[in-house]
Design a protein around this motif. Structure first.
Motif, short mmCIF file in Angstrom:
data_model
loop_
_atom_site.label_atom_id
_atom_site.label_comp_id
_atom_site.label_asym_id
_atom_site.label_seq_id
_atom_site.Cartn_x
_atom_site.Cartn_y
_atom_site.Cartn_z
N UNK A 1 -4.49 1.09 -6.97
CA UNK A 1 -3.44 1.69 -6.25
C UNK A 1 -3.61 2.09 -4.98
N UNK A 2 -4.68 3.05 -4.87
CA UNK A 2 -5.03 3.66 -3.69
C UNK A 2 -5.25 2.88 -2.61
N UNK A 3 -6.24 1.68 -2.76
CA UNK A 3 -6.21 0.86 -1.70
C UNK A 3 -5.05 0.06 -1.15
N UNK A 4 -4.27 -0.23 -2.21
CA UNK A 4 -2.94 -0.85 -1.93
C UNK A 4 -1.87 0.01 -1.00
N UNK A 5 -1.96 1.31 -1.24
CA UNK A 5 -1.29 2.19 -0.48
C UNK A 5 -1.94 2.31 0.77
N UNK A 6 -3.23 2.18 0.83
CA UNK A 6 -3.78 2.47 2.17
C UNK A 6 -3.35 1.12 3.07
N UNK A 7 -3.31 0.03 2.54
CA UNK A 7 -2.74 -1.14 3.17
C UNK A 7 -1.37 -0.97 3.80
N UNK A 8 -0.77 -0.70 2.59
CA UNK A 8 0.82 -0.24 3.13
C UNK A 8 0.85 0.54 4.28
N UNK A 9 0.13 1.63 4.28
CA UNK A 9 0.31 2.73 5.27
C UNK A 9 -0.04 2.26 6.76
N UNK B 1 14.02 -7.08 -5.26
CA UNK B 1 14.10 -6.10 -6.07
C UNK B 1 13.06 -6.01 -6.81
N UNK B 2 12.16 -6.99 -7.23
CA UNK B 2 11.08 -6.93 -8.10
C UNK B 2 9.85 -6.26 -7.49
N UNK B 3 9.71 -6.64 -5.95
CA UNK B 3 8.78 -5.94 -5.19
C UNK B 3 9.03 -4.43 -5.01
N UNK B 4 10.13 -4.13 -4.77
CA UNK B 4 10.66 -2.70 -4.61
C UNK B 4 10.07 -1.77 -6.15
N UNK B 5 10.13 -2.53 -7.25
CA UNK B 5 9.85 -2.00 -8.31
C UNK B 5 8.48 -1.87 -8.37
N UNK B 6 7.78 -2.78 -8.09
CA UNK B 6 6.17 -2.54 -7.85
C UNK B 6 5.94 -1.66 -7.21
N UNK B 7 6.38 -1.43 -5.97
CA UNK B 7 6.05 -0.45 -4.93
C UNK B 7 6.22 1.01 -5.57
N UNK C 1 6.20 1.83 -8.56
CA UNK C 1 5.28 2.01 -9.75
C UNK C 1 4.15 2.60 -9.20
N UNK C 2 3.61 2.23 -8.13
CA UNK C 2 2.54 2.81 -7.50
C UNK C 2 2.56 4.02 -6.65
N UNK C 3 3.44 4.52 -6.50
CA UNK C 3 3.98 5.82 -5.76
C UNK C 3 4.27 5.53 -4.32
N UNK C 4 4.47 4.22 -3.79
CA UNK C 4 4.90 4.04 -2.44
C UNK C 4 6.26 4.33 -2.25
N UNK C 5 6.69 4.78 -0.97
CA UNK C 5 7.97 5.10 -0.59
C UNK C 5 8.95 3.78 -0.51
N UNK C 6 10.09 3.95 -0.79
CA UNK C 6 10.99 2.69 -1.02
C UNK C 6 11.08 2.24 0.27
N UNK C 7 10.71 0.94 0.35
CA UNK C 7 10.72 0.31 1.85
C UNK C 7 12.09 -0.45 2.38
N UNK C 8 12.17 -0.48 3.34
CA UNK C 8 13.22 -1.14 3.88
C UNK C 8 12.85 -2.82 4.18
N UNK C 9 13.71 -3.46 5.01
CA UNK C 9 13.55 -4.86 4.76
C UNK C 9 12.02 -5.14 5.57
N UNK C 10 11.81 -4.24 6.75
CA UNK C 10 10.65 -4.50 7.38
C UNK C 10 9.62 -3.86 6.44
N UNK C 11 9.67 -3.16 5.62
CA UNK C 11 8.58 -2.75 4.64
C UNK C 11 8.15 -3.92 3.78
N UNK C 12 9.30 -4.54 3.32
CA UNK C 12 9.03 -5.55 2.34
C UNK C 12 8.19 -6.61 2.97
#
Length: 433
Positions: free
Chosen positions: A31-39, A76-82, A84-95
């Motif tokens: 989860x940590x690696x995933x959030x690092x990539x998202x950041x 919708x499913x992707x927002x739910x996954x994000x 679950x790992x504690x990531x901030x709710x993304x906008x369209x660009x974040x998705x």
């Protein structure tokens, strides 16, 4: 864990996670690696160190499976996954960014750095063999091959001892004599199992066995001539000057209870042996159990009350025997340790020659060569510069199994994360997990 999983995976903060086996620490690391990539962290600037190749493969598979799934999920499913790992709710660009992480990870030169510590060391040394002072095209011994070479080295050293190498012959003879139930090979293997510690210990004494032996004897408060035989000889000679009192003690014990008479028989055997060092075991058996623990009670109350003077002398004799036994054990420890170091270092020297003949390194060599490289003033700055430009985040799995030397490597890699120019106020923080 003392905090929430989401807080532990926060890509802006360093963290230490402690939890019971099976609690999901490795999953949290993913989860940590995933959030690092998202950041916005670049995949090539993240280093994950795992304990085994299987763990590294599992983590990489888990991460790529997750990122591959995200590329195909609905909003919708992707927002739910994000979530679950504690990531901030993304906008369209974040998705859109989350969906591109899979391709980004695949396209990273050299791939994501998810490695065992030994694999990392191997890759680092392959980049800087000249600076590390190792063969440019070294091979890495697997555990089985390393064990076979070590066995070959041990056999060669024992053959040298049998053919007349006096120093080795004496050391092997002492160890073989003292090792109960043929445990000589087991003791030797144990001493060499962590050869780095043995070499490091000796380096504190300029690599000199004699200096180490002298230090050990000083630590144990032993004089230069304090070996087991000399300690027992001096004590028995001293006690020989008190023979008349000792004979009275023997008669006193033999006239007591059945247990007293057992002690009297042992004391009488010591006397009949001329009170010599060779008979000390009879005296020792009076005061120690078969498990080598001091006996709490030896003389019965009735026997002690019948002759207070003799009972007092016997109590003082007990303290003297306990003291000489302690010194005897110290002398044995010093002699056995010195002998073990002599044999172990001879085996390791032969093992090192076998490795050099093959231009090969074992796993310990990888660790120590990397650490030495990172600690060398003339080379470390260049190596750390190259790595410093390529690492922003270090994650260590199964940290409780990481050796002190491996921790030192991690420390050197992260040295600039929190000091001086390494602290970059204008960029995302650099972290350790």
């Amino acid at each position: 864990m003392s905090t929430s999983p989401q807080a532990a995976t926060d890509p802006r903060a360093s963290a230490w996670v402690s939890a019971n086996a099976g609690a999901g620490k490795t999953y949290l690391l993913t989860d940590r690696v995933t959030r690092l990539l998202l950041s916005g962290a670049q995949p090539g600037r993240i280093l994950c160190l795992t304990y085994t190749k299987a763990a590294a493969a599992e983590m990489a598979t888990r991460l790529f499976d997750r990122l591959g799934e995200w590329a195909l999920l609905s909003d919708t499913a992707l927002r739910a996954r994000l979530h679950d790992i504690g990531a901030e709710t993304p906008d369209a660009k974040g998705l859109r960014k989350a969906r591109t992480l899979f391709a980004q990870a695949l396209e990273t030169p050299g791939g994501l750095k998810i490695q065992t510590i030994h694999s990392f060391c191997q890759h680092l040394l392959a980049r800087f063999p000249v600076e590390a002072g190792i063969p440019a095209r070294f091979a890495v011994l697997d555990e089985r091959t390393a064990a076979e070479l070590m066995a070959e080295a041990r056999t060669a050293v024992l053959e040298r001892a049998a053919k007349g190498d006096a120093r080795l012959k004496n050391a092997v003879a002492l160890l073989a004599t003292r090792a109960a139930d043929g445990r000589f090979a087991e003791i030797l293997d144990f001493a060499m199992r962590d050869s780095g510690k043995l070499r490091e210990m000796l380096s504190r004494h300029d690599g000199e066995e004699l200096r180490f032996a002298a230090h050990l004897r000083k630590t144990l408060d032993l004089a230069d001539d304090d070996d087991e035989a000399q300690i027992l000889m001096r004590f028995c000679a001293e006690l020989g000057g008190e023979r008349s009192m000792c004979e009275r003690i023997a008669q006193w014990l033999l006239g007591g209870s059945p247990n007293d008479r057992k002690s009297g028989d042992l004391f009488a055997a010591f006397l009949s042996g001329g009170m010599a060092a060779e008979s000390f075991d009879n005296l020792r058996a009076m005061f120690f159990t078969e498990g080598n623990e001091p006996r709490k009670s030896i003389v019965t109350k009735a026997t002690a009350a019948a002759a207070p003077e003799l009972a007092g002398y016997f109590d003082r004799l007990r303290e003297r025997v306990l003291a000489v036994e302690d010194r005897r054990r110290c002398a044995i420890t010093a002699a056995l340790t010195a002998a073990l170091v002599t044999v172990a270092l001879s085996v390791l020297a032969h093992y090192d020659r076998l490795k050099r003949d093959r231009a090969a390194l074992d796993y310990d060599d990888l660790t120590f060569a990397t650490l030495n490289l990172l600690q060398r003033r003339d080379a470390a700055s260049w190596v750390l510069y190259k790595l410093d430009g390529g690492l922003d985040h270090i994650l260590v799995d199964e940290a409780q199994d990481t050796s002190p030397e491996q921790w030192k490597i991690v420390g050197k890699l992260a040295e600039e994360f929190f000091a001086g120019s390494g602290v970059r106020a204008d960029l995302a923080p650099r972290t350790i997990f």
